[in-house]
Design a protein around this motif. Sequence first.
Motif, PDB file in Angstrom:
ATOM      1  N   ARG A   6       0.824  -1.211   0.000  1.00 21.98           N
ATOM      2  CA  ARG A   6       0.000   0.000   0.000  1.00 21.98           C
ATOM      3  C   ARG A   6       0.860   1.265   0.000  1.00 21.98           C
ATOM      4  NH1 ARG A   6      -5.474   1.212   1.323  1.00 21.98           N
ATOM      5  NH2 ARG A   6      -5.678   2.852   2.874  1.00 21.98           N
ATOM      6  N   ASP A   7       2.033   1.135   0.610  1.00 24.55           N
ATOM      7  CA  ASP A   7       2.923   2.299   0.587  1.00 24.55           C
ATOM      8  C   ASP A   7       4.061   2.096  -0.411  1.00 24.55           C
ATOM      9  OD1 ASP A   7       4.333   0.372   1.853  1.00 24.55           O
ATOM     10  OD2 ASP A   7       4.918   1.601   3.577  1.00 24.55           O
ATOM     11  N   GLY A   8       3.866   1.192  -1.343  1.00 20.51           N
ATOM     12  CA  GLY A   8       4.891   0.968  -2.373  1.00 20.51           C
ATOM     13  C   GLY A   8       5.134   2.244  -3.162  1.00 20.51           C
ATOM     14  N   GLN A   9       6.341   2.349  -3.705  1.00 26.67           N
ATOM     15  CA  GLN A   9       6.709   3.622  -4.342  1.00 26.67           C
ATOM     16  C   GLN A   9       6.666   3.553  -5.863  1.00 26.67           C
ATOM     17  OE1 GLN A   9      10.039   5.193  -2.307  1.00 26.67           O
ATOM     18  NE2 GLN A   9      10.202   7.045  -3.534  1.00 26.67           N
ATOM     19  N   ILE A  10       6.890   2.370  -6.410  1.00 26.04           N
ATOM     20  CA  ILE A  10       6.913   2.252  -7.878  1.00 26.04           C
ATOM     21  C   ILE A  10       5.491   2.228  -8.411  1.00 26.04           C
ATOM     22  CG2 ILE A  10       7.537   0.734  -9.816  1.00 26.04           C
ATOM     23  CD1 ILE A  10       9.731  -0.420  -8.014  1.00 26.04           C
ATOM     24  N   LEU A  11       5.264   2.974  -9.451  1.00 27.02           N
ATOM     25  CA  LEU A  11       3.972   2.871 -10.133  1.00 27.02           C
ATOM     26  C   LEU A  11       4.173   1.933 -11.320  1.00 27.02           C
ATOM     27  CD1 LEU A  11       2.678   6.545  -9.949  1.00 27.02           C
ATOM     28  CD2 LEU A  11       1.849   4.563  -8.677  1.00 27.02           C
ATOM     29  N   GLU A  12       3.715   0.718 -11.145  1.00 28.98           N
ATOM     30  CA  GLU A  12       3.807  -0.294 -12.206  1.00 28.98           C
ATOM     31  C   GLU A  12       2.465  -0.255 -12.930  1.00 28.98           C
ATOM     32  OE1 GLU A  12       4.213  -2.422 -14.695  1.00 28.98           O
ATOM     33  OE2 GLU A  12       5.750  -3.580 -13.610  1.00 28.98           O
ATOM     34  N   GLU A  13       2.443   0.412 -14.072  1.00 31.73           N
ATOM     35  CA  GLU A  13       1.151   0.704 -14.705  1.00 31.73           C
ATOM     36  C   GLU A  13       0.648  -0.373 -15.649  1.00 31.73           C
ATOM     37  OE1 GLU A  13      -0.242   2.684 -13.187  1.00 31.73           O
ATOM     38  OE2 GLU A  13       0.735   4.602 -12.860  1.00 31.73           O
ATOM     39  N   GLY A  14       1.459  -1.384 -15.896  1.00 31.97           N
ATOM     40  CA  GLY A  14       1.018  -2.378 -16.879  1.00 31.97           C
ATOM     41  C   GLY A  14       1.189  -1.818 -18.279  1.00 31.97           C
ATOM     42  N   ILE A  15       0.648  -2.554 -19.249  1.00 30.27           N
ATOM     43  CA  ILE A  15       0.947  -2.183 -20.635  1.00 30.27           C
ATOM     44  C   ILE A  15       0.022  -1.065 -21.100  1.00 30.27           C
ATOM     45  CG2 ILE A  15       1.400  -3.102 -22.936  1.00 30.27           C
ATOM     46  CD1 ILE A  15       1.394  -5.890 -21.554  1.00 30.27           C
ATOM     47  N   THR A  16       0.278   0.097 -20.585  1.00 29.31           N
ATOM     48  CA  THR A  16      -0.459   1.284 -21.016  1.00 29.31           C
ATOM     49  C   THR A  16       0.473   2.486 -20.944  1.00 29.31           C
ATOM     50  OG1 THR A  16      -2.182   2.867 -20.430  1.00 29.31           O
ATOM     51  CG2 THR A  16      -1.592   1.322 -18.709  1.00 29.31           C
ATOM     52  N   GLU A  17       1.069   2.797 -22.066  1.00 29.70           N
ATOM     53  CA  GLU A  17       1.949   3.966 -22.091  1.00 29.70           C
ATOM     54  C   GLU A  17       1.135   5.223 -21.834  1.00 29.70           C
ATOM     55  OE1 GLU A  17       2.300   1.457 -24.179  1.00 29.70           O
ATOM     56  OE2 GLU A  17       4.344   0.812 -23.728  1.00 29.70           O
ATOM     57  N   ALA A  18      -0.109   5.226 -22.310  1.00 29.63           N
ATOM     58  CA  ALA A  18      -0.950   6.406 -22.081  1.00 29.63           C
ATOM     59  C   ALA A  18      -1.216   6.562 -20.583  1.00 29.63           C
ATOM     60  CB  ALA A  18      -2.264   6.271 -22.841  1.00 29.63           C
ATOM     61  N   GLY A  19      -1.514   5.458 -19.922  1.00 30.74           N
ATOM     62  CA  GLY A  19      -1.761   5.513 -18.476  1.00 30.74           C
ATOM     63  C   GLY A  19      -0.498   5.935 -17.733  1.00 30.74           C
ATOM     64  N   ALA A  20       0.627   5.349 -18.124  1.00 28.46           N
ATOM     65  CA  ALA A  20       1.879   5.669 -17.430  1.00 28.46           C
ATOM     66  C   ALA A  20       2.219   7.148 -17.608  1.00 28.46           C
ATOM     67  CB  ALA A  20       3.003   4.789 -17.972  1.00 28.46           C
ATOM     68  N   LEU A  21       1.943   7.659 -18.804  1.00 28.65           N
ATOM     69  CA  LEU A  21       2.239   9.068 -19.050  1.00 28.65           C
ATOM     70  C   LEU A  21       1.303   9.968 -18.239  1.00 28.65           C
ATOM     71  CD1 LEU A  21       2.802  11.745 -20.711  1.00 28.65           C
ATOM     72  CD2 LEU A  21       4.544   9.990 -20.843  1.00 28.65           C
ATOM     73  N   ALA A  22       0.035   9.550 -18.153  1.00 29.15           N
ATOM     74  CA  ALA A  22      -0.916  10.337 -17.368  1.00 29.15           C
ATOM     75  C   ALA A  22      -0.495  10.318 -15.893  1.00 29.15           C
ATOM     76  CB  ALA A  22      -2.325   9.772 -17.537  1.00 29.15           C
ATOM     77  N   SER A  23       0.016   9.191 -15.459  1.00 31.79           N
ATOM     78  CA  SER A  23       0.512   9.056 -14.089  1.00 31.79           C
ATOM     79  C   SER A  23       1.721   9.962 -13.873  1.00 31.79           C
ATOM     80  CB  SER A  23       0.972   7.603 -13.927  1.00 31.79           C
ATOM     81  OG  SER A  23       0.561   7.079 -12.745  1.00 31.79           O
ATOM     82  N   TRP A  24       2.610   9.922 -14.850  1.00 29.70           N
ATOM     83  CA  TRP A  24       3.814  10.762 -14.787  1.00 29.70           C
ATOM     84  C   TRP A  24       3.415  12.234 -14.688  1.00 29.70           C
ATOM     85  CZ3 TRP A  24       5.842  14.528 -18.162  1.00 29.70           C
ATOM     86  CH2 TRP A  24       7.169  14.907 -17.924  1.00 29.70           C
TER      87      TRP A  24
END
Length: 898
Positions: free
Chosen positions: A572-590
């Motif tokens: 729950r307090d993990g630091q890495i955002l492992e977004e799975g295969i979604t570059e769009a999601g990862a970018l939105a997260s970034w």
Amino acid sequence: MELSQLLRALTDTDAMETQEWLDALASVVAQAGPDRAAFLLSQLQTYAQTHGLPWRPYRNTAYVNTISAAQEPAYPGGAEAQALEERIASITRWNALAMVVRANRYSGDLGGHIASFASAADLFEVGFNHFFRASEDGLSGDLVFFQPHSAPGIYARAYLEGRLTEENLTYYRREISAARAGQQGLSSYPHPWLMPDFWQFPTGSMGLGPISAIYQARFMRYLEHRGLLQTCQRRVWGVFGDGEMDEPESLAALSFAAREGLDNLVFVINCNLQRLDGPVRGNGHIVDELETLFGGAGWNVIKLLWGADWDPLFAADTAGALATALSATPDGQLQTFAANDGAFNREHFFGQNPALQLIGSRLTDDEIDRLRRGGHDFRKIYAAYHAACAHRGRPTVILAQTKKGFGMGKAGQGRMTTHQQKKLETEDLLAFRDRFQLPLSDAQVESLSFYKPAADSQEIQHLLSRRQALGGFLPQRRSLNQKISVPGISSFAEFALEADGKEMSTTMAMVRMLGNVLKDSTIGPRVVPIVADEARTFGMANLFRQVGIYSAQGQLYEPEDIGSILYYKEARDGQILEEGITEAGALASWTAAATSYSTHGFPMLPVYIYYSMFGFQRVGDLIWAAADQRARGFLVGATSGRTTLAGEGLQHQDGSSHLIAATIPNCLAYDPATAYELAILFEEGARRMLESHDDVFYYLTVTNENSAQPSLPEGAREGILRGMYRFRSVPKGQQAQVRILAAGPMLREALLAADLLSEKCAVSAEVWSVTSFSELARDGQRAERRGWLHGESIVPWVSQQLGPSGLPVVAVSDYVRAVPEMIRAYVPGPYQTLGTDGFGRSDTRVALRDFFQVSAPWIAYTAVVQTLPSRKRTAATLAAVAEALGLDLAQVRDPFTT
Ligand SMILES: Cc1ncc(C[n+]2csc(CCOP(=O)(O)OP(=O)(O)O)c2C)c(N)n1
């Protein structure tokens, strides 16, 4: 006969039987409660399925409101407050319209939209008065994503609030002229880059708002769960168009939002049933489609379709004739009904069958004309928002049915062309005034005067007190430029500065640096490592265990590799955002993390590492939006370089990202060759973003090619940051005859080329490391402009470094030739570029570099040719040079046709 009985008789083939079943169900609900009734219904469904009855519950509910009239809460402040707010919406509608029409009277080129806000005005007004919370510091309120084409309405409201002036409105869509007149102009759409104190989220490119809103809501959870910031009181609102929902990005993260249980997220979809060219779903129901999509993804769906004046009609229609007819009326037809008057609707809608005729007969034409859709009924909007806020465990979508161009009468309401309507005849303007009862004289209407009630008027007083109660004004953008100290470079990159020939790839160096930075007590917790299912590819698996992978649910299973020291640890307090295969999601997260300094007043340092080909090319528009939003963070394009990523082939090998990156003004793009270059760039970037608060972000490409890493040479730092420095001089006593500029992995090829040149061709070559062609080009352009415009003679860094000798220069990168071509104007002397234009191939690095003519022998060949005077460049000489270098000129293919 009762009306309800009569209606049933007209639509049901066996009304008695139907009634018996309904009575039986009603008595179970009454006697045993709703749970028992639900149990029986599921039993019936199972029975039907196991006995060959191909029936499933409809994916859609009837075309009626989800919240019944009986369930609606009282309107805060009662009917009086409601009436006042309706008036404010009318005034805002007028001012928004006047702003757009005025701009187009000034110049027909300016554009703007009236119809979108006309349909959304009530949805916004209820939000502004009762739900969109702000905060005094501007950093801890709700985050609201505004539908871009409604921007005029948001400006119009800010004008009533006293936040924008009449001058500002006059300069709508005239940002340059405004600045020249010492005014703040108003952007066409929400653009934080242009209005940094006002807009938070750029939404002008359809589809990016919805996915960004979802990842913002998730990022708020991330901050909370990691114990960094309390965000649980805050909400993300996204008001979007129904047409916009066709964008793949709009729908891409719906199940993600539900899976994450984002009950801090509310979407309001303005279902005016129209987009730009025509109906969103002429032959169907966009509301039904969205209900299925959102509901299926796990969202709480609230349909807000009909206003209160429909309630008695539905109540009387116990046989469901009305609901049946509405469900059967395609959106294209509903649009036609919106565009026509009461008499037309009586004939064409209520005239469909006797049951409807009967309902219609109880209304005058005028009453039919004024039947409102749900998204124009304040009380029902309030009920929907209220229910959305109370819902726990899932995000909510409100599907609000409205009329496009509401109130624009014959000039625009429901018209096919209404989206782009920005000019209105005086007659239409006068009709609009009358429709919304605005206290404007004919002359004021004709001259498009803005209308603002007096400061002590009820409207202004009410509007201000509501905003005060909700914490302040919205939208507003603030930045809390809290200084986060970046540790000294040696604390995290000693290994890179003093590499001393150690074998390592730049990806390995990046990951090692990241691991070290994560351990720093100040900056460490701020770092947000982001991956899209490629962590193992980049050697990041060690970080799984070191800092954990963020998961709102923690880890509910025993991971297969639990015994390993690098096990797949979710927390729950993990630091890495492992977004799975979604570059769009990862970018939105970034982007959410990269703008946290502003949206939350809590600076973070996101580092998103991805396959470089799937960055600027795949999600370039999201990166552009992040740039508009003044994102600060690192994008790390790994497995980069068209010939350096061997084996993977055409769709994976990136030869263009640096070209695209160069087009983004606040993106500093570097293609470092060594671990120490990377370290210096990372340190400088972190300092600029976290300590100096520069609105820039960095794009760094790293590769998976192992090589002996040199230590940092003395005096190289400035050149690394500015874009180039001399990496290897010619041996003492020799005169350089040619210079090779090489970027990233091509530096090693250039060094080998220099060796070949001296061994096989008796040519001495200097080698320069170019960390950024785009930064060199920008520096050159700046210097050039100072010259043209102010007569200053500033020598660009490229010219300064290469000096006046006029030696020939060969430049090479693992990107298309247009990248090194960016600096041609500043190179003193002959200049030949090499690059990797064309489609990639699967093969070894050696084969690829030979194929693209960027290998050491090809660089050497090009350098020799550069040293030859043109009269000597005969076919025979060239063939001889090639032969000496072991090259076959006949094998060379045209990159654009092969
Ligand atoms: C990515 C992208 N494609 C196209 C457009 C052009 N565009 C602007 S508004 C619009 C129609 C919007 O329709 P809808 O979402 O239904 O909103 P409405 O104005 O009807 O409320 C289009 C196609 C855009 N802004 N962004």
